[in-house]
Scaffold this motif. Structure first.
Motif, PDB file in Angstrom:
ATOM      1  N   SER A 194       0.821  -1.218   0.000  1.00 31.54           N
ATOM      2  CA  SER A 194       0.000   0.000   0.000  1.00 31.54           C
ATOM      3  C   SER A 194       0.852   1.263   0.000  1.00 31.54           C
ATOM      4  O   SER A 194       0.326   2.366  -0.165  1.00 31.54           O
ATOM      5  N   LYS A 195       2.170   1.100   0.159  1.00 32.93           N
ATOM      6  CA  LYS A 195       3.069   2.250   0.218  1.00 32.93           C
ATOM      7  C   LYS A 195       4.081   2.190  -0.922  1.00 32.93           C
ATOM      8  O   LYS A 195       4.496   1.102  -1.333  1.00 32.93           O
ATOM      9  N   PRO A 196       4.510   3.356  -1.433  1.00 27.89           N
ATOM     10  CA  PRO A 196       5.572   3.368  -2.449  1.00 27.89           C
ATOM     11  C   PRO A 196       6.870   2.831  -1.875  1.00 27.89           C
ATOM     12  O   PRO A 196       7.082   2.827  -0.656  1.00 27.89           O
ATOM     13  N   ILE A 197       7.749   2.401  -2.762  1.00 25.77           N
ATOM     14  CA  ILE A 197       9.012   1.822  -2.309  1.00 25.77           C
ATOM     15  C   ILE A 197       9.835   2.842  -1.523  1.00 25.77           C
ATOM     16  O   ILE A 197      10.634   2.473  -0.657  1.00 25.77           O
ATOM     17  N   GLY A 198       9.623   4.129  -1.767  1.00 23.78           N
ATOM     18  CA  GLY A 198      10.387   5.150  -1.063  1.00 23.78           C
ATOM     19  C   GLY A 198       9.823   5.534   0.281  1.00 23.78           C
ATOM     20  O   GLY A 198      10.439   6.338   1.000  1.00 23.78           O
ATOM     21  N   ALA A 199       8.674   4.987   0.645  1.00 25.28           N
ATOM     22  CA  ALA A 199       8.032   5.399   1.901  1.00 25.28           C
ATOM     23  C   ALA A 199       7.656   4.203   2.761  1.00 25.28           C
ATOM     24  O   ALA A 199       6.699   4.261   3.526  1.00 25.28           O
ATOM     25  N   LEU A 200       8.420   3.115   2.655  1.00 22.09           N
ATOM     26  CA  LEU A 200       8.094   1.923   3.443  1.00 22.09           C
ATOM     27  C   LEU A 200       8.405   2.118   4.924  1.00 22.09           C
ATOM     28  O   LEU A 200       7.716   1.587   5.784  1.00 22.09           O
ATOM     29  N   SER A 201       9.438   2.885   5.205  1.00 25.67           N
ATOM     30  CA  SER A 201       9.753   3.170   6.606  1.00 25.67           C
ATOM     31  C   SER A 201       9.289   4.583   6.937  1.00 25.67           C
ATOM     32  O   SER A 201       9.227   5.461   6.073  1.00 25.67           O
ATOM     33  N   ALA A 203      10.843   6.809   8.667  1.00 27.16           N
ATOM     34  CA  ALA A 203      11.933   7.782   8.532  1.00 27.16           C
ATOM     35  C   ALA A 203      12.068   8.256   7.089  1.00 27.16           C
ATOM     36  O   ALA A 203      12.220   9.462   6.829  1.00 27.16           O
ATOM     37  N   ARG A 204      12.014   7.320   6.137  1.00 32.48           N
ATOM     38  CA  ARG A 204      12.121   7.709   4.729  1.00 32.48           C
ATOM     39  C   ARG A 204      10.892   8.496   4.287  1.00 32.48           C
ATOM     40  O   ARG A 204      11.001   9.458   3.518  1.00 32.48           O
ATOM     41  N   ARG A 205       9.744   8.102   4.741  1.00 29.46           N
ATOM     42  CA  ARG A 205       8.521   8.836   4.381  1.00 29.46           C
ATOM     43  C   ARG A 205       8.609  10.281   4.860  1.00 29.46           C
ATOM     44  O   ARG A 205       8.276  11.216   4.126  1.00 29.46           O
ATOM     45  N   LYS A 206       9.095  10.449   6.081  1.00 31.33           N
ATOM     46  CA  LYS A 206       9.229  11.803   6.623  1.00 31.33           C
ATOM     47  C   LYS A 206      10.257  12.618   5.834  1.00 31.33           C
ATOM     48  O   LYS A 206      10.050  13.807   5.551  1.00 31.33           O
ATOM     49  N   PHE A 207      11.369  11.970   5.445  1.00 34.32           N
ATOM     50  CA  PHE A 207      12.409  12.653   4.687  1.00 34.32           C
ATOM     51  C   PHE A 207      11.852  13.185   3.371  1.00 34.32           C
ATOM     52  O   PHE A 207      12.064  14.356   3.006  1.00 34.32           O
ATOM     53  N   PHE A 208      11.123  12.368   2.641  1.00 37.89           N
ATOM     54  CA  PHE A 208      10.601  12.782   1.336  1.00 37.89           C
ATOM     55  C   PHE A 208       9.434  13.761   1.484  1.00 37.89           C
ATOM     56  O   PHE A 208       9.263  14.660   0.650  1.00 37.89           O
ATOM     57  N   ASN A 209       8.651  13.619   2.542  1.00 34.77           N
ATOM     58  CA  ASN A 209       7.569  14.587   2.777  1.00 34.77           C
ATOM     59  C   ASN A 209       8.141  15.969   3.114  1.00 34.77           C
ATOM     60  O   ASN A 209       7.603  17.001   2.679  1.00 34.77           O
ATOM     61  N   ASP A 210       9.223  15.982   3.876  1.00 38.66           N
ATOM     62  CA  ASP A 210       9.867  17.259   4.196  1.00 38.66           C
ATOM     63  C   ASP A 210      10.411  17.919   2.930  1.00 38.66           C
ATOM     64  O   ASP A 210      10.311  19.146   2.767  1.00 38.66           O
ATOM     65  N   ARG A 211      10.968  17.121   2.042  1.00 33.73           N
ATOM     66  CA  ARG A 211      11.446  17.682   0.772  1.00 33.73           C
ATOM     67  C   ARG A 211      10.290  18.313   0.005  1.00 33.73           C
ATOM     68  O   ARG A 211      10.427  19.413  -0.540  1.00 33.73           O
ATOM     69  N   TYR A 212       9.173  17.653  -0.012  1.00 36.41           N
ATOM     70  CA  TYR A 212       8.022  18.139  -0.778  1.00 36.41           C
ATOM     71  C   TYR A 212       7.481  19.447  -0.193  1.00 36.41           C
ATOM     72  O   TYR A 212       7.236  20.426  -0.910  1.00 36.41           O
ATOM     73  N   THR A 213       7.290  19.442   1.121  1.00 34.64           N
ATOM     74  CA  THR A 213       6.673  20.612   1.755  1.00 34.64           C
ATOM     75  C   THR A 213       7.605  21.829   1.775  1.00 34.64           C
ATOM     76  O   THR A 213       7.143  22.978   1.805  1.00 34.64           O
ATOM     77  N   SER A 214       8.917  21.577   1.768  1.00 33.39           N
ATOM     78  CA  SER A 214       9.871  22.694   1.828  1.00 33.39           C
ATOM     79  C   SER A 214      10.333  23.148   0.446  1.00 33.39           C
ATOM     80  O   SER A 214      11.170  24.048   0.339  1.00 33.39           O
ATOM     81  N   TRP A 215       9.809  22.526  -0.598  1.00 36.08           N
ATOM     82  CA  TRP A 215      10.265  22.863  -1.951  1.00 36.08           C
ATOM     83  C   TRP A 215       9.860  24.300  -2.305  1.00 36.08           C
ATOM     84  O   TRP A 215       8.730  24.710  -2.097  1.00 36.08           O
ATOM     85  N   ASP A 216      10.795  25.034  -2.838  1.00 36.07           N
ATOM     86  CA  ASP A 216      10.531  26.437  -3.169  1.00 36.07           C
ATOM     87  C   ASP A 216      11.190  26.767  -4.507  1.00 36.07           C
ATOM     88  O   ASP A 216      12.327  27.212  -4.573  1.00 36.07           O
ATOM     89  N   ASP A 217      10.450  26.505  -5.591  1.00 30.24           N
ATOM     90  CA  ASP A 217      10.954  26.783  -6.934  1.00 30.24           C
ATOM     91  C   ASP A 217       9.761  27.096  -7.824  1.00 30.24           C
ATOM     92  O   ASP A 217       8.854  26.268  -7.969  1.00 30.24           O
ATOM     93  N   ASP A 218       9.763  28.271  -8.404  1.00 31.23           N
ATOM     94  CA  ASP A 218       8.632  28.685  -9.232  1.00 31.23           C
ATOM     95  C   ASP A 218       8.587  27.951 -10.564  1.00 31.23           C
ATOM     96  O   ASP A 218       7.518  27.847 -11.182  1.00 31.23           O
ATOM     97  N   GLN A 219       9.728  27.445 -11.034  1.00 22.63           N
ATOM     98  CA  GLN A 219       9.786  26.807 -12.345  1.00 22.63           C
ATOM     99  C   GLN A 219       9.531  25.306 -12.291  1.00 22.63           C
ATOM    100  O   GLN A 219       8.990  24.727 -13.239  1.00 22.63           O
ATOM    101  N   VAL A 220       9.912  24.678 -11.206  1.00 22.98           N
ATOM    102  CA  VAL A 220       9.807  23.218 -11.082  1.00 22.98           C
ATOM    103  C   VAL A 220       8.816  22.883  -9.972  1.00 22.98           C
ATOM    104  O   VAL A 220       9.012  23.290  -8.818  1.00 22.98           O
ATOM    105  N   PRO A 221       7.743  22.154 -10.278  1.00 21.54           N
ATOM    106  CA  PRO A 221       6.776  21.773  -9.235  1.00 21.54           C
ATOM    107  C   PRO A 221       7.415  20.885  -8.172  1.00 21.54           C
ATOM    108  O   PRO A 221       8.395  20.178  -8.434  1.00 21.54           O
TER     109      PRO A 221
END
Length: 792
Positions: A194-201, A203-221
């Protein structure tokens, strides 16, 4: 391989008037080579391994046409041929694609998916194909396997073996790669699908979620993962020990193999890297579930040494895997297990479904770099040639997300007990029925099988051809041929006869005959005029006599096929040759060179290499293989295009050959020695039997073999590892032929006396996941004296 075409479209649809023969799809060979070299930037070394580069295909050979993407645009087509090969063409625009489709035959996407064979179907979007197909319902009802369903999803979503940037994707299934044994009934050994390979743990889920929420680029979503779960580099890293992938891998890394520490070294290391490396979120490819050869460095490539000095050679398997073949067996069993079946729909939601994009993808930690999705950007949006090249390189090299098939949750698979609540009911008796009739030389009967019959519908009975027999009225799965049932024992019905006598040098056996799927025609060989003949089973009339050998035809076989579909027919002769023919299921004739009505039968291939009379054959259209054995013990494996792949030297005459869907070859020598080989001729198992085996058949799923012997015994074997499982009670006559019905619930045996015996069969009792149910049931059930015990 992808054939590229510019605005001039170097594809010529030559019509019948121009050619005075069969319409063909023709390509300018020099332009093709030039185009492939320019666009794909690959070398002549790689081109050596490209199939179907002859640039000419008969239109009548096309069996399916799929709309495909190239550079995330619907500007490509993939053609699937009767030879089981596929060619992918990329054009300059969608309009060009439509024009080409309307010049090709109306075959749709084939007959497998329950869709109409029309040009409109070939131009359907992936979502439309999925919506109108019946495959989802079949999977829910357990009519097809998890593997077959995942291949269907990949195919309709645009994934193809002809494009490394869009290679089919399969999930990681297991998490246990360290134990000495693997228990497939323990849930902790399985990955959470039920989870992507990058979010099985967490700790990894939190790492990638933090990247997503902190992303700040007008050109790249914003995105969770900068890399993808399927890229050309990942695919080649799995397959680099095999050609042509080794040459492609070397070409990708500027003429050499990659650094040894980056080459796939062990299954455990690859799994661990997916759990700790933020740049590695790769899933698997289908080959890990069926191709043991990918784990061996059979070509002895020098792959270097890792930083710790360990040489890189074969892929290191988990301790619980005894060999690559055993790993594939266990891995496939895990894929088909109930623990995977009950949650596979959730992984489908992530890769092909509603969690692939949008808000649901964000909630599921499943957002990838924006250039991996179709519809986000195209090279035409670029302003400069440099930007075009950069976008194309990104799309081709760093992964493409499959087309989205569903906008809602995928339905789950039904449980095994809800689909068949009585499937584990114990059989009180092995014998279902026996039918007798009076033998005639080269006579045959056309008996009808009732597919709706199930165990317990009636009591065991023996049905005689005597019309005064009252038991003839009992409901049974096999109904006697009415023509024979009304004939007097001393007056055989000539309508059911194969005609001329066979050559006196020939011992008639089951390999002299084969029928079509619908039983409308019998192929018979052994005639003294060196022909084999197609006989209409209803009228007994010889429909076609086919000549292609210089001596008596000794054996005949056909490939797998669906109802009314074409198939391969292969014949072997005393002249030491093997000839491959094309059976046209629509016309009911062996086809000529151009597969047109009225043509003289013409061989597809003439296979040589034997030095003795051919004694056994098998052919697989799915794998494109022809396997032949002769009296001096030599087995040859050819492709259907006549290339010799392997030569096996056994001891004694090859008397039977059969091949499973997983390419496990079962060979019988001197009717007493059973040996299994891999498709690369690697010996897997060798078993001596204490009886003379007359006939062999392999079940449709490829897991079991059934043999019939001269002493009247029918035995069930496991194909890998080759193991005797069960022997039925002996019969009073030699068993000359055996068959397993499509439901796998009954085994039929043809006896030397002319009788047909039907045994109840339940292969689930040896299934790794279900056999414990029988142990529990048998512990509480009363023993039945008439039922034989399994062989130890």
């Amino acid at each position: 391989m992808i054939c590229m075409f510019n605005e001039k479209i170097n594809v010529v649809m030559k019509n019948r008037n121009e050619l005075k023969t069969q319409p063909v799809l023709d390509l300018d060979h020099n332009m093709l080579l030039k185009s492939v070299l320019e666009v794909s930037n690959i070398t002549q070394t790689v081109l050596r391994y490209c199939e179907a580069l002859h640039a000419r295909w008969n239109l009548q050979e096309i069996r399916a046409i799929f709309l495909r993407r190239y550079l995330l645009q619907n500007t490509a087509l993939e053609l699937f041929l009767a030879s089981r090969t596929a060619i992918m063409f990329a054009f300059d625009s969608e309009d060009t694609v439509k024009k080409v489709v309307y010049q090709l035959p109306r075959v749709g996407v084939g007959v497998k998916y329950g869709l109409p064979q029309s040009r409109k179907t070939s131009l359907m979007t992936p979502r439309q194909l999925f919506k109108h197909s019946d495959m989802c319902v079949k999977w829910q009802k357990r009519e097809i396997s998890n593997f077959d369903y995942l291949m269907f999803l990949n195919t309709v979503a645009g994934r193809t073996f002809n494009d490394l940037s869009q290679y089919p994707v399969f999930p990681w299934i297991l998490t246990n790669y360290t134990s000495e044994t693997l228990d497939l009934s323990v849930a902790s050994n399985f990955r959470d699908l039920s989870k992507p390979i990058g979010a099985l743990s967490e700790a990894r889920r939190k790492f990638f979620n933090d990247r997503y929420t902190s992303w700040d680029d007008d050109q790249v979503p914003a995105f969770h993962y900068g890399t993808h779960y399927s890229t050309p580099a990942f695919t080649l890293n799995w397959l680099l020990r095999l050609e042509p992938f080794a040459s492609m891998f070397i070409n990708l890394h500027d003429g050499k193999f990659d650094h040894p520490d980056r080459i796939t070294h062990s299954i455990k290391d690859s799994w661990d890297r997916c759990q700790r490396d933020s740049h590695d979120v790769k899933e698997l490819i289908p080959e890990l579930f069926y191709l043991p050869e990918m784990f061996r460095n059979s070509s002895e490539f020098n792959l270097g040494r890792r930083a710790d000095g360990t040489p890189v050679d074969d892929i290191i398997l988990p301790p619980w895997a005894e060999s690559p073949e055993h790993f594939v067996l266990m891995h496939r069993q895990a894929l088909e297990s109930d623990l995977v079946s009950c949650q596979l729909n959730q992984w489908i939601d992530l890769i092909f479904g509603y969690k692939q994009r949008g808000a649901e993808a964000v909630r599921a930690t499943n957002v990838f770099y924006h250039l991996t999705y179709e519809g986000t950007v195209t090279p035409k949006m670029a302003e400069t040639p440099g930007q075009v090249a950069a976008i194309e390189q990104q799309i081709l090299s760093f992964g493409q997300t499959p087309s989205q098939l569903l906008a809602e949750a995928h339905p789950p698979r039904h449980s095994i007990m809800s689909m068949a609540p009585t499937m584990f009911r114990r059989h009180d008796d092995d014998l279902c029925m026996m039918m007798n009739w009076c033998r005639t030389e080269l006579g045959f009967s056309l008996n009808k099988w009732d597919n709706s019959y199930s165990y317990g519908a009636s009591q065991r009975s023996a049905l005689s051809m005597d019309p005064s027999n009252s038991e003839g009225q009992v409901a049974l799965p096999l109904t006697a041929d009415p023509q024979l049932a009304t004939a007097a024992p001393t007056t055989p019905v000539t309508r059911r006869h194969l005609g001329d006598a066979f050559d006196q040098r020939l011992t008639v056996q089951c390999s002299n005959f084969v029928t079509t799927t619908d039983s409308k025609y019998i192929f018979a060989c052994g005639y003294p005029d060196y022909s084999f003949r197609i006989v209409d089973t209803d009228t007994g009339r010889v429909r076609q006599a086919v000549y292609g050998h210089g001596d008596v035809v000794t054996c005949i076989a056909r490939s797998e096929t669906s109802l009314f579909s074409d198939c391969y027919v292969v014949t072997g002769s005393m002249d030491c040759t093997v000839v491959l023919w094309h059976w046209n299921g629509t016309t009911g004739f062996i086809a000529g060179e151009y597969n047109q009505p009225g043509e003289v039968p013409s061989p597809r291939s003439i296979l040589t290499g034997h030095e003795a009379s051919i004694s056994a054959l098998c052919v697989s259209a799915e794998h494109g293989l022809v396997v032949s054995g002769c009296e001096d013990g030599v087995i040859l494996i050819h492709t259907t295009s006549s290339d010799l792949l392997r030569r096996i030297k056994g001891q004694g005459e090859v008397t039977q050959l059969s091949m499973s869907r997983e390419c496990v070859l079962l060979a019988l020598f001197d009717s007493k020695r059973m040996i299994t080989y891999s498709s690369t001729a690697r010996l897997l198992n060798d078993v001596m039997v204490d009886e003379k085996i007359e006939c062999v058949t392999v079940t449709r799923d490829g897991e079991f073999a059934v043999t019939g012997a001269v002493n009247g015994r029918i035995t069930i074997w496991r194909m890998f590892p080759l193991t005797k499982l069960y022997t039925y009670q002996p019969l009073n006559s030699a068993v000359r032929s055996v068959a397993v019905v499509a439901s796998h619930r009954f085994i039929l045996g043809g006896l030397d006396s002319g009788a047909i015996v039907v045994f109840n069969a339940d292969f689930n009792r040896w299934h790794y996941e279900y056999k414990h149910r029988y142990i529990q049931n048998n512990a509480t059930a009363k023993p039945v004296q008439s039922s034989p015990s399994p062989q130890k």
